[in-house]
Design an enzyme around this catalytic site. Structure first.
Site, PDB file in Angstrom:
ATOM      1  N   CYS A 139       0.801  -1.263   0.042  1.00  0.00           N
ATOM      2  CA  CYS A 139      -0.166   0.168   0.093  1.00  0.00           C
ATOM      3  C   CYS A 139       0.689   1.364  -0.098  1.00  0.00           C
ATOM      4  CB  CYS A 139      -1.039   0.027   1.244  1.00  0.00           C
ATOM      5  SG  CYS A 139      -1.974   1.639   1.202  1.00  0.00           S
ATOM      6  N   CYS A 142      -0.649   4.051   2.232  1.00  0.00           N
ATOM      7  CA  CYS A 142      -0.410   3.839   3.390  1.00  0.00           C
ATOM      8  C   CYS A 142       1.311   4.375   3.982  1.00  0.00           C
ATOM      9  CB  CYS A 142      -0.621   2.400   3.849  1.00  0.00           C
ATOM     10  SG  CYS A 142      -2.359   1.970   3.159  1.00  0.00           S
ATOM     11  N   ASP A 143       2.163   3.641   3.189  1.00  0.00           N
ATOM     12  CA  ASP A 143       3.621   3.804   3.613  1.00  0.00           C
ATOM     13  C   ASP A 143       4.553   4.548   2.804  1.00  0.00           C
ATOM     14  OD1 ASP A 143       2.870   1.864   5.612  1.00  0.00           O
ATOM     15  OD2 ASP A 143       2.893   0.096   3.945  1.00  0.00           O
TER      16      ASP A 143
END
Length: 315
Positions: A139, A142-143
Site C-alpha cells: 500500500c 499507507c507507507d
C-alpha cells in the site's frame, strides 16, 4: 458436523478489521447485542502493518497491531460479543440467515454485516514475506511517506500500480517500475501519466527475482524475461501493486458482486441485494481501501442494520 445447538443472534458481524470492529461498536451502543467473529486474521490487514500515521487522532502515529487491539477493546467495552472463529459456509436463501462457523457451529441471524476485507496479492517470494513491514508494502498510500527522498521500486501494470507509482513519484527521488510484459494493463490516460513522469523509470518484460536485505529492504534483483539478463537496483522500499482479492467467496451464490468479487452495495449505503445483509470495508471498496474509510463504512453498516431491524420490529 457437530450437534451443537443453533444459536440465534440479532446482528452477526463477519470479520474484524476497522469495518467490523466499528460496526460492533455502533451496534453494541444501540443495544443490538452484536456477535462478531474475527475470522482468519483477527484485526485484518492492519495487523501486518507497522506504523500507521494517517489515521486521525494519533498525532504521533500508532503501530497497526496496537491500533486493532484498541479497536477490539473498545468494541468489547461497549458490549459486543467478540469471538474467534471463521465463517466457512452460509445459507442466505431465507431468513433468518444461516452462517456456519468453523464448519460446525450454526448461527442464525436477523441481520448480517459482511466485513471480511480483501487480501493483497503477493508475488510469493520468501524475501517478500520476510521483509514485509521492513521496506516491503502492498500500500503506497499507507507507507509511501516513510520513503520520502529515497529510491523505491513498484511491481504491477494496472491502474492501481500506475496510480501508486505516480503517488510515490511525488515523494521519492526515483520510482523503478517493473512490468512483466511489454505493455501495461492500465488505462491509456494512466499509462501516459506514468510515461511522462520524469522520475518513474519503467522496466518492461521484467520479473522480480528477489528482494535483498537482511533486516530491511536494501535492493531488488530483477531479470529481463526476454534476454535473461539480471540486475540489482538499490532501493529502500518495494511496493507490490498486483491487485487485491476480496474475501467474498463463501457469499457468491447469494450476494451480487463485480467480476473480481467485490460486493456491490447500493450507492450511499451498505445495503446488498438481500435485505438485512450489509457489506462494509474493503470487501466492497476497491477504490480507497484505507482504515479510515473502512471504519466509516462499518459505522454506516451498523446504522443501516439498526434501521432495518427497527423497521422489521426486531430491534
Amino acid at each position: 458436523m457437530s450437534n451443537e445447538a443453533t444459536e440465534r443472534v440479532h446482528i452477526l458481524i463477519i470479520g474484524s478489521g476497522p469495518a467490523g470492529y466499528t460496526a460492533a461498536i455502533y451496534a453494541a451502543r444501540a443495544n443490538m447485542k452484536p456477535v462478531l467473529y474475527q475470522g482468519i486474521q483477527p484485526g485484518g490487514q492492519l495487523t501486518i502493518t507497522t506504523e500507521v500515521e494517517n489515521y486521525p487522532g494519533y498525532p504521533d502515529g500508532i503501530q497497526g497491531p496496537e491500533m486493532m487491539v484498541n479497536f477490539e477493546k473498545q468494541a468489547a467495552r461497549m458490549g459486543a460479543d467478540i469471538r474467534y472463529g471463521l465463517a466457512t459456509k452460509v445459507d442466505f436463501s431465507q431468513q433468518p440467515y444461516k452462517v456456519w462457523i468453523d464448519e460446525e457451529k450454526l448461527i442464525e441471524a436477523d441481520a448480517v454485516i459482511i466485513s471480511t476485507g480483501a487480501s493483497a496479492k503477493w508475488l510469493g517470494l520468501p524475501s517478500e514475506e520476510r521483509l514485509n513491514g521492513f521496506g516491503v508494502s502492498a500500500c503506497a498510500v499507507c507507507d509511501g511517506f516513510f520513503f520520502r527522498g529515497k529510491e523505491v521500486a513498484i511491481v504491477g501494470a494496472g491502474d492501481t500500480a500506475a496510480e501508486e507509482a505516480i503517488y510515490l513519484s511525488k515523494l521519492c527521488t526515483t520510482v523503478h517500475m517493473f512490468i512483466r510484459k511489454d505493455k501495461m494493463r492500465a488505462s491509456k490516460v494512466m499509462q501516459d501519466r506514468v510515461l511522462n513522469t520524469p522520475n518513474i523509470k519503467v522496466y518492461w518484460n521484467t520479473d522480480t527475482e528477489e528482494i535483498l536485505g537482511e533486516h530491511k529492504t536494501e535492493a531488488v534483483r530483477i531479470k529481463n524475461n526476454q534476454t535473461q539478463e539480471t540486475q540489482v537496483i538499490p532501493v529502500s522500499g518495494f511496493f507490490v501493486a498486483i491487485g487485491h482479492k476480496p474475501n467474498s467467496d463463501i457469499f457468491k451464490d447469494y450476494i451480487n458482486m463485480d467480476e473480481t468479487g467485490y460486493i456491490l452495495t447500493e450507492p450511499g449505503t451498505t445495503k446488498t441485494n438481500l435485505e438485512g445483509i450489509f457489506a462494509a470495508g474493503d470487501v466492497q471498496d476497491k477504490n480507497y481501501r484505507q482504515a479510515v474509510t473502512a471504519a466509516g463504512s462499518g459505522c454506516m453498516a451498523a446504522l443501516d442494520a439498526e434501521r432495518y431491524l427497527s423497521a422489521k420490529g426486531l430491534a
